[in-house]
Design a protein around this motif. Structure first.
Motif, short mmCIF file in Angstrom:
data_model
loop_
_atom_site.label_atom_id
_atom_site.label_comp_id
_atom_site.label_asym_id
_atom_site.label_seq_id
_atom_site.Cartn_x
_atom_site.Cartn_y
_atom_site.Cartn_z
N ASN A 5 0.80 -1.19 0.18
CA ASN A 5 -0.18 0.01 -0.06
C ASN A 5 0.83 1.17 0.15
N SER A 6 1.82 1.24 0.70
CA SER A 6 2.86 2.52 0.81
C SER A 6 3.41 2.77 -0.42
N PHE A 7 3.83 1.81 -1.23
CA PHE A 7 4.34 2.04 -2.50
C PHE A 7 3.38 1.86 -3.69
N GLN A 8 2.24 1.90 -3.10
CA GLN A 8 1.11 1.93 -4.23
C GLN A 8 1.34 0.74 -5.31
N LEU A 9 1.55 -0.55 -4.90
CA LEU A 9 1.94 -1.59 -5.73
C LEU A 9 0.74 -2.48 -6.17
N ILE A 10 -0.43 -2.07 -5.52
CA ILE A 10 -1.65 -2.85 -5.78
C ILE A 10 -2.60 -1.74 -6.55
N ASN A 11 -2.99 -2.30 -7.58
CA ASN A 11 -3.83 -1.50 -8.77
C ASN A 11 -5.22 -1.39 -8.12
N SER A 12 -5.77 -0.43 -8.18
CA SER A 12 -7.17 -0.13 -7.67
C SER A 12 -8.30 -1.05 -8.09
N ALA A 69 12.00 -7.86 -6.69
CA ALA A 69 12.36 -6.59 -7.16
C ALA A 69 11.43 -5.35 -6.78
N HIS A 70 10.18 -5.73 -6.29
CA HIS A 70 9.17 -4.85 -5.53
C HIS A 70 9.45 -4.76 -4.08
N GLY A 71 10.70 -5.22 -3.50
CA GLY A 71 11.08 -4.78 -2.04
C GLY A 71 10.57 -5.94 -1.19
N ILE A 72 9.99 -6.90 -1.54
CA ILE A 72 9.44 -8.07 -0.70
C ILE A 72 10.68 -9.05 -0.47
N GLY A 73 10.99 -9.55 0.84
CA GLY A 73 12.04 -10.19 0.93
C GLY A 73 12.12 -10.86 2.52
N GLY A 74 13.09 -11.38 2.76
CA GLY A 74 13.25 -12.10 4.13
C GLY A 74 12.29 -13.09 4.22
#
Length: 95
Positions: A5-12, A69-74
């Motif tokens: 949500n904070s990086f607006q990676l989910i389309n409306s 690539a979208h910053g999801i890791g760990g």
């Protein structure tokens, strides 16, 4: 979800897995658009797609790379990777 949500990676247009939205809200929004077009006298063409076994065909390695690539890791990425590898499903009725 806060990262997405904070990086607006989910389309409306995404309804599943988002707060306050569901398959029902997706259907209602779709039907509202259809009804509005028909009420305006517009013609419509619909295409129905069958996504049976769609998730059996997901290229999970590519999905993992995109998530990374979208910053999801760990831990979260490992959880998704573990869920998507060597998994099986079954439906039980009456126990």
């Amino acid at each position: 979800m806060s990262h997405l949500n904070s990086f607006q990676l989910i389309n409306s247009s995404q309804h599943g897995f988002t707060k306050g939205r569901s398959c029902l809200t997706n259907l209602l929004e779709f039907m509202e658009g259809i009804t509005s077009d028909l009420d305006s006298g517009n013609s419509l063409d619909l295409v129905y797609l069958d996504f049976a076994k769609a998730f059996d065909k997901v290229p999970y390695r590519r999905l993992s790379k995109k998530l990374e690539a979208h910053g999801i890791g760990g831990f979260v990425l490992r959880l998704i990777e573990n869920w998507s590898s060597n998994r099986r499903q079954r439906v039980g009725i009456n126990g």
